[in-house]
Design an enzyme around this catalytic site. Sequence first.
Site, PDB file in Angstrom:
ATOM      1  N   GLY A  87       0.836  -1.201   0.000  1.00  0.00           N
ATOM      2  CA  GLY A  87       0.000   0.000   0.000  1.00  0.00           C
ATOM      3  C   GLY A  87       0.871   1.251   0.000  1.00  0.00           C
ATOM      4  O   GLY A  87       1.871   1.300   0.713  1.00  0.00           O
ATOM      5  N   ARG A 138       0.738  -5.012  -4.855  1.00  0.00           N
ATOM      6  CA  ARG A 138       0.879  -6.134  -3.922  1.00  0.00           C
ATOM      7  C   ARG A 138       1.114  -7.340  -4.824  1.00  0.00           C
ATOM      8  O   ARG A 138       0.227  -7.745  -5.566  1.00  0.00           O
ATOM      9  CB  ARG A 138      -0.390  -6.322  -3.097  1.00  0.00           C
ATOM     10  CG  ARG A 138      -0.749  -5.087  -2.258  1.00  0.00           C
ATOM     11  CD  ARG A 138      -1.881  -5.412  -1.301  1.00  0.00           C
ATOM     12  NE  ARG A 138      -2.474  -4.211  -0.717  1.00  0.00           N
ATOM     13  CZ  ARG A 138      -1.943  -3.507   0.273  1.00  0.00           C
ATOM     14  NH1 ARG A 138      -0.794  -3.867   0.808  1.00  0.00           N
ATOM     15  NH2 ARG A 138      -2.562  -2.442   0.748  1.00  0.00           N
ATOM     16  N   ASP A 188       5.252  -4.601   6.079  1.00  0.00           N
ATOM     17  CA  ASP A 188       5.563  -5.948   6.528  1.00  0.00           C
ATOM     18  C   ASP A 188       5.745  -6.963   5.389  1.00  0.00           C
ATOM     19  O   ASP A 188       6.761  -7.653   5.300  1.00  0.00           O
ATOM     20  CB  ASP A 188       4.376  -6.359   7.419  1.00  0.00           C
ATOM     21  CG  ASP A 188       4.677  -7.566   8.240  1.00  0.00           C
ATOM     22  OD1 ASP A 188       5.860  -7.772   8.538  1.00  0.00           O
ATOM     23  OD2 ASP A 188       3.728  -8.315   8.550  1.00  0.00           O
ATOM     24  N   THR A 204       4.504   2.570   5.429  1.00  0.00           N
ATOM     25  CA  THR A 204       3.113   2.110   5.544  1.00  0.00           C
ATOM     26  C   THR A 204       2.384   3.024   6.524  1.00  0.00           C
ATOM     27  O   THR A 204       2.980   3.448   7.526  1.00  0.00           O
ATOM     28  CB  THR A 204       3.006   0.656   6.041  1.00  0.00           C
ATOM     29  OG1 THR A 204       1.647   0.389   6.438  1.00  0.00           O
ATOM     30  CG2 THR A 204       3.899   0.348   7.226  1.00  0.00           C
ATOM     31  N   ASP A 213       0.194   2.083   8.477  1.00  0.00           N
ATOM     32  CA  ASP A 213      -0.325   1.272   9.585  1.00  0.00           C
ATOM     33  C   ASP A 213       0.457   1.364  10.894  1.00  0.00           C
ATOM     34  O   ASP A 213      -0.066   1.046  11.952  1.00  0.00           O
ATOM     35  CB  ASP A 213      -0.411  -0.203   9.163  1.00  0.00           C
ATOM     36  CG  ASP A 213      -1.360  -0.431   7.999  1.00  0.00           C
ATOM     37  OD1 ASP A 213      -2.254   0.411   7.794  1.00  0.00           O
ATOM     38  OD2 ASP A 213      -1.204  -1.439   7.277  1.00  0.00           O
ATOM     39  N   ASP A 223       2.658  -0.644  11.998  1.00  0.00           N
ATOM     40  CA  ASP A 223       2.503  -1.981  12.579  1.00  0.00           C
ATOM     41  C   ASP A 223       3.814  -2.757  12.661  1.00  0.00           C
ATOM     42  O   ASP A 223       3.810  -3.988  12.764  1.00  0.00           O
ATOM     43  CB  ASP A 223       1.468  -2.780  11.771  1.00  0.00           C
ATOM     44  CG  ASP A 223       1.820  -2.882  10.290  1.00  0.00           C
ATOM     45  OD1 ASP A 223       2.778  -2.212   9.850  1.00  0.00           O
ATOM     46  OD2 ASP A 223       1.137  -3.633   9.571  1.00  0.00           O
ATOM     47  N   ARG A 245      -5.124  -2.162   9.182  1.00  0.00           N
ATOM     48  CA  ARG A 245      -5.075  -3.619   9.066  1.00  0.00           C
ATOM     49  C   ARG A 245      -5.365  -4.240  10.437  1.00  0.00           C
ATOM     50  O   ARG A 245      -6.375  -3.930  11.020  1.00  0.00           O
ATOM     51  CB  ARG A 245      -3.710  -4.060   8.533  1.00  0.00           C
ATOM     52  CG  ARG A 245      -3.771  -5.282   7.633  1.00  0.00           C
ATOM     53  CD  ARG A 245      -2.400  -5.564   7.047  1.00  0.00           C
ATOM     54  NE  ARG A 245      -2.137  -4.745   5.902  1.00  0.00           N
ATOM     55  CZ  ARG A 245      -2.533  -5.053   4.659  1.00  0.00           C
ATOM     56  NH1 ARG A 245      -3.210  -6.159   4.451  1.00  0.00           N
ATOM     57  NH2 ARG A 245      -2.261  -4.265   3.663  1.00  0.00           N
ATOM     58  N   GLY A 295      -9.579  14.075  20.408  1.00  0.00           N
ATOM     59  CA  GLY A 295     -10.491  14.170  21.552  1.00  0.00           C
ATOM     60  C   GLY A 295     -11.671  13.220  21.470  1.00  0.00           C
ATOM     61  O   GLY A 295     -12.728  13.476  22.053  1.00  0.00           O
TER      62      GLY A 295
HETATM   63  O1  F6P Z   1      -1.433  -1.349   4.617  1.00  0.00           O
HETATM   64  C1  F6P Z   1      -2.037  -0.141   4.300  1.00  0.00           C
HETATM   65  C2  F6P Z   1      -3.519  -0.293   4.147  1.00  0.00           C
HETATM   66  O2  F6P Z   1      -4.071   0.974   3.829  1.00  0.00           O
HETATM   67  C3  F6P Z   1      -4.261  -0.889   5.337  1.00  0.00           C
HETATM   68  O3  F6P Z   1      -4.465   0.028   6.367  1.00  0.00           O
HETATM   69  C4  F6P Z   1      -5.521  -1.391   4.698  1.00  0.00           C
HETATM   70  O4  F6P Z   1      -6.054  -2.474   5.415  1.00  0.00           O
HETATM   71  C5  F6P Z   1      -5.044  -1.852   3.336  1.00  0.00           C
HETATM   72  O5  F6P Z   1      -3.824  -1.184   3.092  1.00  0.00           O
HETATM   73  C6  F6P Z   1      -5.993  -1.573   2.213  1.00  0.00           C
HETATM   74  O6  F6P Z   1      -5.473  -2.155   1.063  1.00  0.00           O
HETATM   75  P1  F6P Z   1      -5.972  -1.844  -0.400  1.00  0.00           P
HETATM   76  O7  F6P Z   1      -5.513  -0.454  -0.762  1.00  0.00           O
HETATM   77  O8  F6P Z   1      -5.295  -2.879  -1.221  1.00  0.00           O
HETATM   78  O9  F6P Z   1      -7.446  -1.917  -0.377  1.00  0.00           O
END
Ligand code: F6P
Length: 320
Positions: free
Chosen positions: A11, A72, A103, A126, A128, A130, A172, A186
């Site tokens: 992403g 991806r 990741d 990313t 995320d 994560d 994610r 807030g």
């Molecule tokens: O990893 C980044 C992210 O935006 C996540 O937060 C989300 O779950 C996913 O990619 C969405 O993927 P896509 O753009 O392939 O729908």
Amino acid sequence: MKRIGLLTSGGDAPGMNACIRAVVRTALYFGMEVYGIERGYQGLIDDEMIPMEMRSVSDIVQRGGTKLRTARCLEMLTKEGQKKAVKTLETRGIEGLVVIGGDGSFRGAKCLSEEYGIPTIGIPGTIDNDLEYTDYTLGFDTAVNTCIDVINKLRDTMTSHERISVVEVMGRRCGDIALYAGIASGAEIIVVPEVVFDLDDIVMKINRSRANGKHSNIIVVAEGVCTAEDFAKQLQSVTTYSVRPTTIGHIQRGGSPSMADRMLAAQFGNKAVRLLNDGIGNRVVGIRKNEIIDMDIIEAVSMKKKFNYELYETLQMISM
Ligand code: F6P
């Protein structure tokens, strides 16, 4: 090292372009040639790349998305795909690789370095946040700021109508976007995959806040728990206040990067190429306690992300 490759994978995240610029300019500074590989690992497998010059990265520091585009790539998970990728690198005379991604992208980088001996440096890109080994990933800050902006707007209308807003954010399986956006905007409640939620408890908190003079409530739900629609339906069945769901979606992934992300991009990109220039591969770069660090790629991908429960408690204490 005379020639390196660079790709963005998974992403996209705000700051990737600024990072591409930092990698290219640092490599040129060291007298290296840089090939920009298009569409992530897919472009590596299909041998789609362009030589990057000084001016190839002009006017992109402020732009969201990734100039190299991204994908991806499932083929990279197969032995056949990996062999094709290695063949491209050999044919092109590319001696080292910089991978900007999350990741999944790091697993590809790990495989290239561990199994095929290609010096590879991973840059965490990313929204995320994560990855355990780094305090922040590239793009997280901008994405959270985008969420804050949306939540500010929702607060205006929710207060006017005395409603409850359920806002779904990305991440994610990680609750960091919800946690940071919730605290910074807030929000009264956040619902994250790392903490089991109790609907009765949430209703009790809402009722208490209304009794204390609040005219609206914001509940930030991480996508790893459920959708805003589903959560809003559940909540509406047990409260008389009017509930409205909003999904921020891919808006979180775009936009001009924040100062924090541009600074990370500059430092991560610069560090990655410095490592390759020193003949060091198989590392990832990151930031810890405000210091740019690097660590073994295998160790980094095996670390399990820890949730910041103290921050979660902070929200509980200050949000009502
Ligand atoms: O990893 C980044 C992210 O935006 C996540 O937060 C989300 O779950 C996913 O990619 C969405 O993927 P896509 O753009 O392939 O729908």
